[in-house]
Design an enzyme around this catalytic site. Structure first.
Site, PDB file in Angstrom:
ATOM      1  N   GLY A 341      78.671  41.035  88.185  1.00 50.32           N
ATOM      2  CA  GLY A 341      79.744  41.450  89.087  1.00 50.32           C
ATOM      3  C   GLY A 341      79.679  42.888  89.563  1.00 50.32           C
ATOM      4  O   GLY A 341      80.222  43.235  90.601  1.00 50.32           O
ATOM      5  N   GLU A 394      81.520  49.366  85.091  1.00 47.16           N
ATOM      6  CA  GLU A 394      82.077  48.006  85.077  1.00 47.16           C
ATOM      7  C   GLU A 394      82.750  47.687  86.401  1.00 47.16           C
ATOM      8  O   GLU A 394      83.281  48.582  87.069  1.00 47.16           O
ATOM      9  CB  GLU A 394      83.122  47.881  83.947  1.00 47.16           C
ATOM     10  CG  GLU A 394      82.543  47.438  82.623  1.00 47.16           C
ATOM     11  CD  GLU A 394      82.220  45.949  82.586  1.00 47.16           C
ATOM     12  OE1 GLU A 394      82.102  45.306  83.657  1.00 47.16           O
ATOM     13  OE2 GLU A 394      82.089  45.414  81.470  1.00 47.16           O
ATOM     14  N   ASP A 395      82.733  46.418  86.761  1.00 45.25           N
ATOM     15  CA  ASP A 395      83.458  46.001  87.961  1.00 45.25           C
ATOM     16  C   ASP A 395      84.953  45.917  87.675  1.00 45.25           C
ATOM     17  O   ASP A 395      85.770  46.480  88.362  1.00 45.25           O
ATOM     18  CB  ASP A 395      82.934  44.658  88.483  1.00 45.25           C
ATOM     19  CG  ASP A 395      82.747  43.629  87.356  1.00 45.25           C
ATOM     20  OD1 ASP A 395      82.988  43.968  86.181  1.00 45.25           O
ATOM     21  OD2 ASP A 395      82.361  42.492  87.665  1.00 45.25           O
ATOM     22  N   ASP A 398      89.553  43.650  82.086  1.00 47.84           N
ATOM     23  CA  ASP A 398      90.710  42.762  82.028  1.00 47.84           C
ATOM     24  C   ASP A 398      91.325  42.878  80.629  1.00 47.84           C
ATOM     25  O   ASP A 398      92.063  43.825  80.349  1.00 47.84           O
ATOM     26  CB  ASP A 398      90.190  41.354  82.351  1.00 47.84           C
ATOM     27  CG  ASP A 398      91.273  40.297  82.449  1.00 47.84           C
ATOM     28  OD1 ASP A 398      92.440  40.648  82.355  1.00 47.84           O
ATOM     29  OD2 ASP A 398      90.935  39.111  82.630  1.00 47.84           O
ATOM     30  N   LYS A 426      92.632  46.000  85.236  1.00 44.05           N
ATOM     31  CA  LYS A 426      93.744  45.047  85.151  1.00 44.05           C
ATOM     32  C   LYS A 426      94.510  45.364  83.873  1.00 44.05           C
ATOM     33  O   LYS A 426      94.521  44.599  82.914  1.00 44.05           O
ATOM     34  CB  LYS A 426      93.160  43.625  85.109  1.00 44.05           C
ATOM     35  CG  LYS A 426      94.048  42.610  85.779  1.00 44.05           C
ATOM     36  CD  LYS A 426      93.469  41.224  85.588  1.00 44.05           C
ATOM     37  CE  LYS A 426      92.591  40.777  86.724  1.00 44.05           C
ATOM     38  NZ  LYS A 426      92.131  39.383  86.548  1.00 44.05           N
ATOM     39  N   PHE A 447      93.790  36.889  89.995  1.00 49.18           N
ATOM     40  CA  PHE A 447      92.351  36.670  90.009  1.00 49.18           C
ATOM     41  C   PHE A 447      91.762  37.188  91.310  1.00 49.18           C
ATOM     42  O   PHE A 447      92.158  36.780  92.400  1.00 49.18           O
ATOM     43  CB  PHE A 447      92.011  35.193  89.808  1.00 49.18           C
ATOM     44  CG  PHE A 447      90.569  34.988  89.488  1.00 49.18           C
ATOM     45  CD1 PHE A 447      90.096  35.187  88.195  1.00 49.18           C
ATOM     46  CD2 PHE A 447      89.673  34.633  90.474  1.00 49.18           C
ATOM     47  CE1 PHE A 447      88.753  35.031  87.883  1.00 49.18           C
ATOM     48  CE2 PHE A 447      88.321  34.472  90.187  1.00 49.18           C
ATOM     49  CZ  PHE A 447      87.864  34.673  88.882  1.00 49.18           C
ATOM     50  N   ASP A 454      83.007  37.233  91.572  1.00 48.76           N
ATOM     51  CA  ASP A 454      82.831  35.858  92.031  1.00 48.76           C
ATOM     52  C   ASP A 454      83.910  34.930  91.505  1.00 48.76           C
ATOM     53  O   ASP A 454      84.627  35.247  90.559  1.00 48.76           O
ATOM     54  CB  ASP A 454      81.487  35.321  91.539  1.00 48.76           C
ATOM     55  CG  ASP A 454      81.532  35.037  90.025  1.00 48.76           C
ATOM     56  OD1 ASP A 454      81.956  35.929  89.277  1.00 48.76           O
ATOM     57  OD2 ASP A 454      81.169  33.908  89.612  1.00 48.76           O
ATOM     58  N   ARG A 460      80.976  36.600  96.293  1.00 47.19           N
ATOM     59  CA  ARG A 460      80.497  37.926  95.909  1.00 47.19           C
ATOM     60  C   ARG A 460      80.191  38.793  97.128  1.00 47.19           C
ATOM     61  O   ARG A 460      80.263  40.017  97.058  1.00 47.19           O
ATOM     62  CB  ARG A 460      79.214  37.820  95.074  1.00 47.19           C
ATOM     63  CG  ARG A 460      79.404  37.250  93.686  1.00 47.19           C
ATOM     64  CD  ARG A 460      78.144  37.546  92.869  1.00 47.19           C
ATOM     65  NE  ARG A 460      78.022  36.694  91.704  1.00 47.19           N
ATOM     66  CZ  ARG A 460      78.544  36.944  90.502  1.00 47.19           C
ATOM     67  NH1 ARG A 460      79.255  38.035  90.331  1.00 47.19           N
ATOM     68  NH2 ARG A 460      78.352  36.135  89.492  1.00 47.19           N
TER      69      ARG A 460
HETATM   70  P1  5GP Z   1      87.626  41.159  79.770  1.00 44.70           P
HETATM   71  O1  5GP Z   1      86.659  40.993  78.667  1.00 44.70           O
HETATM   72  O2  5GP Z   1      88.016  42.595  80.015  1.00 44.70           O
HETATM   73  O3  5GP Z   1      88.822  40.270  79.621  1.00 44.70           O
HETATM   74  O4  5GP Z   1      86.954  40.567  81.067  1.00 44.70           O
HETATM   75  C1  5GP Z   1      86.088  41.268  81.844  1.00 44.70           C
HETATM   76  C2  5GP Z   1      85.280  40.320  82.679  1.00 44.70           C
HETATM   77  O5  5GP Z   1      86.063  39.220  83.096  1.00 44.70           O
HETATM   78  C3  5GP Z   1      84.820  40.994  83.949  1.00 44.70           C
HETATM   79  O6  5GP Z   1      83.578  41.637  83.769  1.00 44.70           O
HETATM   80  C4  5GP Z   1      84.738  39.836  84.890  1.00 44.70           C
HETATM   81  O7  5GP Z   1      83.487  39.214  84.759  1.00 44.70           O
HETATM   82  C5  5GP Z   1      85.805  38.893  84.428  1.00 44.70           C
HETATM   83  N1  5GP Z   1      87.045  39.046  85.200  1.00 44.70           N
HETATM   84  C6  5GP Z   1      88.219  39.534  84.756  1.00 44.70           C
HETATM   85  N2  5GP Z   1      89.128  39.533  85.733  1.00 44.70           N
HETATM   86  C7  5GP Z   1      88.532  39.032  86.831  1.00 44.70           C
HETATM   87  C8  5GP Z   1      88.960  38.776  88.164  1.00 44.70           C
HETATM   88  O8  5GP Z   1      90.114  39.033  88.568  1.00 44.70           O
HETATM   89  N3  5GP Z   1      88.054  38.239  88.997  1.00 44.70           N
HETATM   90  C9  5GP Z   1      86.779  37.947  88.621  1.00 44.70           C
HETATM   91  N4  5GP Z   1      85.959  37.431  89.530  1.00 44.70           N
HETATM   92  N5  5GP Z   1      86.339  38.186  87.369  1.00 44.70           N
HETATM   93  C10 5GP Z   1      87.199  38.717  86.473  1.00 44.70           C
HETATM   94 MG    MG Z   2      81.695  42.285  84.510  1.00 40.06          MG
END
Ligand code: 5GP
Ligand code: MG
Length: 479
Positions: A341, A394-395, A398, A426, A447, A454, A460
């Site tokens: 991402g 990081e993109d 969450d 987030k 989301f 993606d 993407r």
């Molecule tokens: P975490 O481990 O912080 O919960 O999740 C991080 C990963 O979840 C990100 O690198 C991404 O791949 C995915 N992710 C979390 N939120 C989103 C979102 O709103 N859209 C998309 N496409 N991916 C997300």
């Molecule tokens: Mg990621």
């Protein structure tokens, strides 16, 4: 005379002089917020104006606030807006705990403790707000509130005369391109009434794609001194990001001929001004410039509201790169991205850096979705990170689970330092602690897709970040 009275008098006389000067509206407003901040002894001051739809507050002038704070996005919380629309004065004593504040963390980073906000009006109608931001936590006195209200009244005069001058002033060739932002915004403040339904439809379309627009912001003189009086031409829209005026064509051939003639004449007289006649069938071509719509070949079904436009993202990424370049001066960092991402963000961020930097990627995979998510490394970094200054890119962060795993993994490589930069935060969903040093935008629990993010490998390639529409998928992570 007390010190404060003296300060008020001095600032007021400066503001009055600016208001009555030949400066542009935006220069006047900049002086006004500066003098106001000084008089009140606050860290910063800003003017925000309601947009044409009266749904958002847009920054128009500010003093003492960082780029990061200004780029936090527009304010659209129901609460803060309804208070603004009611013309209320709002004092927020403690920014850290007040529910009316949308961007707590940013406000704290900015060292803002208290805010005083008064209505900005033109001829009695609320058009925006003037705010004072205090570093220390304080109660504003009635005198201070009155001072801010006076400054807001003077700002209203600037906005009102700015909009008037814009229409009256004969055009200088060199000025033709320049649309004074604030004057135009002011002219946008009344709910726009469109001359034609197709214009309204076009405006909705632009809103959907978050392409900033101004309706009929200025008139161009096409003919003068010919005894018959002058002929003015007011194009329907101006799109600041493209620096483009747009005149919509209708289905009536007679009218289209007249419009064609006017646009030709405009091009002769103002060769610096970009103007385009837009037929309905040309919409798609315009939208395709943003990588969207049928002509752009991008999948768009399921994409909801655009959250951050391509231009907003680029501005913010450039700003982050500036901060990083400053902080990493002389340290030659290694940027490490977690695939996939992050690839768009990483590519843009790198290109805006002004310090030399290495780049590497790692990849991870998730398994066991039921038994709590577990993560493992499927591709490690190739460069040696030992003793290096690592910036993890990081993109989106969450829950923070991925990040804390990746940080733990990277620490095993024994870097000299490790900090994190994420485009999107987030924050409301955070479970694991995430030490984020650089954050592009805080986002709500929605989301998001686009700009590398993606949904099942699609979307993407969108140049912007958008919400998924109603048939929202489960928020299982992409990669
Ligand atoms: P975490 O481990 O912080 O919960 O999740 C991080 C990963 O979840 C990100 O690198 C991404 O791949 C995915 N992710 C979390 N939120 C989103 C979102 O709103 N859209 C998309 N496409 N991916 C997300
Ligand atoms: Mg990621």
């Amino acid at each position: 005379m007390s010190k404060q009275t003296h300060g008020f008098n001095k600032s007021l006389s400066e503001i009055a002089e600016a208001v009555n000067s030949s400066l542009t509206a935006s220069e006047k407003l900049r002086l006004l917020v500066k003098a106001t901040a000084r008089a009140l002894g606050v860290r910063g001051c800003s003017i925000m104006l309601l947009d044409a739809q009266r749904k958002r507050l847009v920054h128009a002038a500010s003093h003492g606030l960082s780029e990061r704070y200004l780029r936090k996005g527009f304010l659209e919380s129901e609460k803060s807006l309804s208070e603004v629309l009611d013309g209320k004065t709002v004092a927020i004593h403690d920014v850290a705990t007040d529910p009316r504040i949308q961007f707590h963390e940013l406000a704290q980073l900015e060292h803002i403790s208290s805010i005083l906000s008064v209505a900005l009006k033109i001829k009695g109608e609320v058009v925006g707000t003037l705010r004072a931001y205090s570093r220390t936590s304080r109660e504003f006195t009635l005198r201070e509130e009155m001072f801010l209200t006076t400054a807001a009244n003077l700002a209203g005069i600037v906005l009102e005369s700015g909009r008037f001058a814009e229409i009256e002033k004969p055009l200088l060739e060199s000025e033709a391109r320049v649309v004074p932002h604030h004057a135009s915004l002011a002219s946008q403040l009344k709910p726009t009434t469109f001359a034609h339904p197709s214009e309204e439809e076009f405006a909705h379309l632009l809103d959907f794609y978050q392409i900033e627009w101004l309706y009929e912001p200025r008139s161009f003189e096409l003919r003068w001194d010919d005894g018959k009086g002058s002929e003015m031409f007011t194009p329907d829209f101006y799109l600041p990001v493209l620096d483009l005026y747009v005149e919509m064509t209708t289905l009536k051939p007679g009218l289209t001929r007249v419009k064609n003639r006017r646009v030709r004449r405009m091009r002769e007289l103002y060769p610096e001004v970009n103007i385009k006649l837009l037929a309905r069938r040309d919409y798609d071509r315009l939208i395709a410039k943003y990588g969207h719509g049928p002509l752009a070949g991008t999948k768009t079904r399921g994409v909801g509201r655009v959250f951050f436009s391509a231009a907003q993202i680029q501005r913010r990424v450039r700003q982050l790169a500036k901060e990083i370049s400053r902080d990493y001066e002389g340290r030659h960092p290694v940027l490490v991205g977690v695939l996939r991402g992050v690839f768009c963000f990483m590519a843009d961020l790198m290109r805006y850096l002004t310090v030399p930097a290495d780049v590497d990627f790692m990849a991870i995979s998730y398994y066991g979705a039921e038994s709590g998510r577990a993560v493992h490394v499927t591709k490690d970094v190739d460069l040696s990170l030992e003793g290096r200054h690592v910036l993890l890119v990081e993109d989106i962060v969450d829950t923070g689970m991925t990040l804390s795993f990746v940080i733990g993994h990277l620490r095993e490589h024994k870097p000299a330092s490790l900090t994190v930069c994420t485009l999107l935060d987030k924050k409301v969903r955070r479970l694991a602690e995430a030490p984020l040093t650089y954050v592009g935008f805080e986002v709500p629990d929605e989301f998001l897709v686009g700009y590398g993010l993606d949904y099942q490998e699609e979307y993407r390639n969108l140049p912007f970040v958008a919400l998924m529409s109603e048939e929202k998928p489960g928020t299982e992570p992409g990669t």
